[in-house]
Scaffold this motif. Structure first.
Motif, PDB file in Angstrom:
ATOM      1  N   PRO A  99       0.813  -1.235   0.000  1.00  0.00           N
ATOM      2  CA  PRO A  99       0.000   0.000   0.000  1.00  0.00           C
ATOM      3  C   PRO A  99       0.841   1.277   0.000  1.00  0.00           C
ATOM      4  O   PRO A  99       0.340   2.351  -0.308  1.00  0.00           O
ATOM      5  N   LEU A 100       2.130   1.175   0.354  1.00  0.00           N
ATOM      6  CA  LEU A 100       3.013   2.339   0.410  1.00  0.00           C
ATOM      7  C   LEU A 100       3.955   2.392  -0.787  1.00  0.00           C
ATOM      8  O   LEU A 100       5.013   3.039  -0.728  1.00  0.00           O
ATOM      9  N   LYS A 101       3.567   1.747  -1.865  1.00  0.00           N
ATOM     10  CA  LYS A 101       4.459   1.550  -3.008  1.00  0.00           C
ATOM     11  C   LYS A 101       5.158   2.833  -3.464  1.00  0.00           C
ATOM     12  O   LYS A 101       6.362   2.847  -3.699  1.00  0.00           O
ATOM     13  N   ASP A 102       4.423   3.926  -3.610  1.00  0.00           N
ATOM     14  CA  ASP A 102       4.991   5.162  -4.142  1.00  0.00           C
ATOM     15  C   ASP A 102       5.337   6.185  -3.059  1.00  0.00           C
ATOM     16  O   ASP A 102       5.761   7.294  -3.376  1.00  0.00           O
ATOM     17  N   LYS A 103       5.158   5.834  -1.820  1.00  0.00           N
ATOM     18  CA  LYS A 103       5.422   6.765  -0.711  1.00  0.00           C
ATOM     19  C   LYS A 103       6.844   6.528  -0.185  1.00  0.00           C
ATOM     20  O   LYS A 103       7.052   5.887   0.843  1.00  0.00           O
ATOM     21  N   VAL A 104       7.796   7.050  -0.902  1.00  0.00           N
ATOM     22  CA  VAL A 104       9.215   6.801  -0.624  1.00  0.00           C
ATOM     23  C   VAL A 104       9.610   7.275   0.769  1.00  0.00           C
ATOM     24  O   VAL A 104      10.238   6.531   1.544  1.00  0.00           O
ATOM     25  N   VAL A 105       9.238   8.497   1.120  1.00  0.00           N
ATOM     26  CA  VAL A 105       9.637   9.070   2.403  1.00  0.00           C
ATOM     27  C   VAL A 105       8.947   8.354   3.555  1.00  0.00           C
ATOM     28  O   VAL A 105       9.574   8.050   4.579  1.00  0.00           O
ATOM     29  N   VAL A 106       7.658   8.065   3.395  1.00  0.00           N
ATOM     30  CA  VAL A 106       6.904   7.379   4.454  1.00  0.00           C
ATOM     31  C   VAL A 106       7.516   6.012   4.739  1.00  0.00           C
ATOM     32  O   VAL A 106       7.704   5.623   5.911  1.00  0.00           O
ATOM     33  N   LYS A 107       7.846   5.266   3.695  1.00  0.00           N
ATOM     34  CA  LYS A 107       8.455   3.945   3.884  1.00  0.00           C
ATOM     35  C   LYS A 107       9.786   4.041   4.623  1.00  0.00           C
ATOM     36  O   LYS A 107      10.055   3.264   5.545  1.00  0.00           O
ATOM     37  N   ALA A 108      10.618   4.979   4.215  1.00  0.00           N
ATOM     38  CA  ALA A 108      11.942   5.100   4.828  1.00  0.00           C
ATOM     39  C   ALA A 108      11.838   5.511   6.295  1.00  0.00           C
ATOM     40  O   ALA A 108      12.567   4.987   7.149  1.00  0.00           O
ATOM     41  N   VAL A 109      10.923   6.445   6.610  1.00  0.00           N
ATOM     42  CA  VAL A 109      10.743   6.869   8.001  1.00  0.00           C
ATOM     43  C   VAL A 109      10.196   5.725   8.840  1.00  0.00           C
ATOM     44  O   VAL A 109      10.644   5.487   9.972  1.00  0.00           O
ATOM     45  N   LEU A 110       9.230   4.994   8.281  1.00  0.00           N
ATOM     46  CA  LEU A 110       8.648   3.859   8.996  1.00  0.00           C
ATOM     47  C   LEU A 110       9.714   2.797   9.276  1.00  0.00           C
ATOM     48  O   LEU A 110       9.767   2.223  10.365  1.00  0.00           O
ATOM     49  N   ALA A 111      10.569   2.551   8.299  1.00  0.00           N
ATOM     50  CA  ALA A 111      11.672   1.603   8.509  1.00  0.00           C
ATOM     51  C   ALA A 111      12.581   2.080   9.637  1.00  0.00           C
ATOM     52  O   ALA A 111      13.024   1.286  10.476  1.00  0.00           O
ATOM     53  N   GLY A 112      12.853   3.397   9.689  1.00  0.00           N
ATOM     54  CA  GLY A 112      13.671   3.942  10.756  1.00  0.00           C
ATOM     55  C   GLY A 112      13.026   3.785  12.122  1.00  0.00           C
ATOM     56  O   GLY A 112      13.701   3.458  13.110  1.00  0.00           O
ATOM     57  N   VAL A 113      11.722   3.995  12.182  1.00  0.00           N
ATOM     58  CA  VAL A 113      10.992   3.837  13.444  1.00  0.00           C
ATOM     59  C   VAL A 113      11.049   2.377  13.916  1.00  0.00           C
ATOM     60  O   VAL A 113      11.284   2.100  15.096  1.00  0.00           O
ATOM     61  N   ILE A 114      10.845   1.459  12.986  1.00  0.00           N
ATOM     62  CA  ILE A 114      10.911   0.033  13.332  1.00  0.00           C
ATOM     63  C   ILE A 114      12.319  -0.332  13.793  1.00  0.00           C
ATOM     64  O   ILE A 114      12.512  -0.994  14.816  1.00  0.00           O
ATOM     65  N   LEU A 115      13.313   0.114  13.034  1.00  0.00           N
ATOM     66  CA  LEU A 115      14.707  -0.175  13.360  1.00  0.00           C
ATOM     67  C   LEU A 115      15.081   0.364  14.740  1.00  0.00           C
ATOM     68  O   LEU A 115      15.629  -0.365  15.580  1.00  0.00           O
ATOM     69  N   GLY A 116      14.781   1.632  14.999  1.00  0.00           N
ATOM     70  CA  GLY A 116      15.133   2.238  16.270  1.00  0.00           C
ATOM     71  C   GLY A 116      14.334   1.691  17.431  1.00  0.00           C
ATOM     72  O   GLY A 116      14.868   1.488  18.532  1.00  0.00           O
ATOM     73  N   GLY A 117      13.023   1.433  17.180  1.00  0.00           N
ATOM     74  CA  GLY A 117      12.181   0.890  18.243  1.00  0.00           C
ATOM     75  C   GLY A 117      12.638  -0.487  18.683  1.00  0.00           C
ATOM     76  O   GLY A 117      12.757  -0.768  19.888  1.00  0.00           O
ATOM     77  N   VAL A 118      12.915  -1.341  17.725  1.00  0.00           N
ATOM     78  CA  VAL A 118      13.407  -2.680  18.054  1.00  0.00           C
ATOM     79  C   VAL A 118      14.800  -2.597  18.667  1.00  0.00           C
ATOM     80  O   VAL A 118      15.126  -3.319  19.615  1.00  0.00           O
ATOM     81  N   GLY A 119      15.630  -1.676  18.147  1.00  0.00           N
ATOM     82  CA  GLY A 119      16.985  -1.544  18.630  1.00  0.00           C
ATOM     83  C   GLY A 119      17.089  -1.107  20.081  1.00  0.00           C
ATOM     84  O   GLY A 119      18.091  -1.374  20.744  1.00  0.00           O
ATOM     85  N   MET A 120      16.059  -0.459  20.595  1.00  0.00           N
ATOM     86  CA  MET A 120      16.059  -0.068  22.004  1.00  0.00           C
ATOM     87  C   MET A 120      16.037  -1.292  22.918  1.00  0.00           C
ATOM     88  O   MET A 120      16.549  -1.259  24.034  1.00  0.00           O
ATOM     89  N   PHE A 121      15.426  -2.361  22.447  1.00  0.00           N
ATOM     90  CA  PHE A 121      15.315  -3.581  23.254  1.00  0.00           C
ATOM     91  C   PHE A 121      16.306  -4.658  22.817  1.00  0.00           C
ATOM     92  O   PHE A 121      16.759  -5.465  23.632  1.00  0.00           O
ATOM     93  N   LEU A 122      16.635  -4.668  21.522  1.00  0.00           N
ATOM     94  CA  LEU A 122      17.590  -5.637  20.972  1.00  0.00           C
ATOM     95  C   LEU A 122      18.652  -4.870  20.194  1.00  0.00           C
ATOM     96  O   LEU A 122      18.608  -4.787  18.966  1.00  0.00           O
ATOM     97  N   PRO A 123      19.617  -4.285  20.884  1.00  0.00           N
ATOM     98  CA  PRO A 123      20.590  -3.405  20.211  1.00  0.00           C
ATOM     99  C   PRO A 123      21.414  -4.089  19.130  1.00  0.00           C
ATOM    100  O   PRO A 123      21.873  -3.428  18.197  1.00  0.00           O
ATOM    101  N   TYR A 124      21.616  -5.410  19.233  1.00  0.00           N
ATOM    102  CA  TYR A 124      22.400  -6.108  18.221  1.00  0.00           C
ATOM    103  C   TYR A 124      21.675  -6.242  16.887  1.00  0.00           C
ATOM    104  O   TYR A 124      22.261  -6.690  15.898  1.00  0.00           O
ATOM    105  N   THR A 125      20.395  -5.878  16.846  1.00  0.00           N
ATOM    106  CA  THR A 125      19.672  -5.935  15.568  1.00  0.00           C
ATOM    107  C   THR A 125      19.973  -4.716  14.704  1.00  0.00           C
ATOM    108  O   THR A 125      19.581  -4.669  13.541  1.00  0.00           O
ATOM    109  N   MET A 126      20.671  -3.729  15.269  1.00  0.00           N
ATOM    110  CA  MET A 126      21.052  -2.549  14.504  1.00  0.00           C
ATOM    111  C   MET A 126      22.461  -2.716  13.932  1.00  0.00           C
ATOM    112  O   MET A 126      23.214  -3.568  14.361  1.00  0.00           O
ATOM    113  N   PHE A 127      22.787  -1.912  12.966  1.00  0.00           N
ATOM    114  CA  PHE A 127      24.104  -1.889  12.319  1.00  0.00           C
ATOM    115  C   PHE A 127      24.391  -3.201  11.568  1.00  0.00           C
ATOM    116  O   PHE A 127      23.593  -4.133  11.590  1.00  0.00           O
ATOM    117  N   SER A 128      25.531  -3.230  10.919  1.00  0.00           N
ATOM    118  CA  SER A 128      25.857  -4.379  10.067  1.00  0.00           C
ATOM    119  C   SER A 128      26.150  -5.639  10.868  1.00  0.00           C
ATOM    120  O   SER A 128      25.968  -6.747  10.386  1.00  0.00           O
TER     121      SER A 128
END
Length: 410
Positions: A255-284
């Protein structure tokens, strides 16, 4: 001196020089990457104590990634896409390498569960076309040089010249107009040129990369050999899970196919939110791997398993939602965590467990068993070769699962 000999000599000199340039560019990208990560994730947090810092920074990173893509396009592009254009006779521009470079750095600096290898593809191919314009090479020769350049890049990033060589040619069925012997020589000249320049800059200025080194396998007895295939199947199943996650994320963001900025921000929110509890899931996972080697027993089975599985998911979230990069480093980290988890469950040597599971998982995703073995040999001891080979071959033989609703295998 024949014309053919002169042309081959020019090609060798050009490839050697190009390899050195690639080594320098790779070093510079990684040097800037480490500076950015240190500033954003060490310098600032040491002076500002914010509970939701990872969430805010990753969301900001997503905003910048999305805006950059909206302004300049989807960079860095996949190497397979670039090479496909070259095969149709299209010329790859090189006047936007600074744009590609920043696009490659942004998701990595802001904590993306990604590796740097994919981000360099557009830069390297662009450099190859720049060289071709200056020296009047044909398109076919440029394509060959671009493939050599990518082999040099992979060899430098993973500190494994042979991996760079095998990874590029293991599944390469293209027809070459350069004689086979000359082509092999060019590969090694380019890779060694890149590796030499990278090591020189790393030794004299600093920076660089590395996956660390595991100690030797102390016990390689009947128990280990009995469990080698079950452990390889565990790693292979994790590889299949990676592709399932890929399909799930693709379906979820339709549903977010053409919403480039929304997708990228949402990915950042997911990444940071999960990273607060599982820090090893962030970075390479490259730098965190050494921490895992020394502290895995204190982490616990459940947390190791959860971290590894979630990291495979988060990597796909980043990749499919606009945070562009590679997946090899995160995959190796996930395999290592799972291997240590099973070493806590089963009465086996922990390095043996990690070697087999990591080789199987990486083999299932890369589909290049020999390249996987050469890559992991940089990390693992020589007595892990046979267990890794079994894992990599089994992983590479496991079929990639199709996913309903996508209309294709991912």
């Amino acid at each position: 001196m024949s014309l053919k000999f002169k042309k081959n000599l020019v090609m060798i000199l050009v490839v050697g020089f190009l390899g050195a340039v690639i080594g320098g560019v790779t070093w510079l990208l990684l040097f800037l990457l480490n500076l950015g990560i240190d500033f954003l994730w060490s310098f600032i947090p040491a002076r500002i104590d914010l509970t939701f810092y990872p969430l805010m920074i990753c969301a900001l990173g997503g905003l910048l990634v999305g805006l950059w893509e909206k302004r300049f396009g989807p960079y860095p592009r996949e190497l397979s896409e670039i090479m496909a254009e070259m095969k149709t006779g299209q010329k790859i521009p090189y006047n936007n390498l600074h744009i590609i470079g920043l696009a490659a750095l942004l998701p990595l600096i802001f904590g993306g569960s990604l590796g740097p290898e994919a981000g360099l593809s557009g830069i390297i191919v662009g450099l190859c076309f720049w060289f071709s314009d200056k020296l009047k090479f044909t398109l076919t020769e440029v394509e060959e040089i671009a493939e050599i350049g990518m082999a040099a890049t992979m060899g430098v990033i993973f500190n494994s010249p042979l991996f760079g060589f095998i990874n590029q040619i293991e599944d390469d069925d293209s027809i070459s107009r350069i004689p086979k012997n000359t082509r092999m020589l060019l590969y090694f000249v380019g890779i060694l040129g890149g590796f030499g320049a990278f090591r020189f800059l790393s030794d004299h200025i600093g920076g660089g990369s590395g996956l660390g080194n595991f100690p030797a396998i102390e016990t390689l007895g009947n128990t280990e050999w009995t469990l080698v295939i079950p452990l390889a199947l565990v790693g292979s199943l994790l590889g299949m899970l990676y592709f399932v996650f890929k399909g799930l994320v693709k379906l979820a963001i339709r549903p977010l196919k053409d919403k480039v900025v929304v997708k990228a921000v949402l990915a950042g929110v997911i990444l940071g939110g999960v990273g607060m509890f599982l820090p090893y899931t962030m970075f390479s996972g490259e730098h965190q791997l050494s921490e895992l080697m020394h502290g895995w027993e204190s982490i616990g089975v459940a947390l190791l398993l959860v971290t590894a599985i979630v990291k495979l998911l988060i990597t796909n979230v980043c990749l499919e939602m606009g945070w562009r990069g590679g997946h090899i480093f995160p995959v190796i980290f996930a395999g290592t965590a799972i291997g240590y988890a099973f070493a806590m469950i089963l009465p086996i040597d922990p390095i043996f467990s990690v070697a087999v599971v990591t080789a199987a998982l990486t083999g299932a995703i890369l589909r290049k068993p020999l390249a996987v073995i050469l890559l992991l040999l940089i990390m693992f001891p020589i007595n892990a070769v046979i267990p890794m080979a079994i894992g990599a071959v089994i992983g590479g033989a496991i079929p990639i699962p199709g996913f309903p609703g996508l209309g294709e295998k991912e």
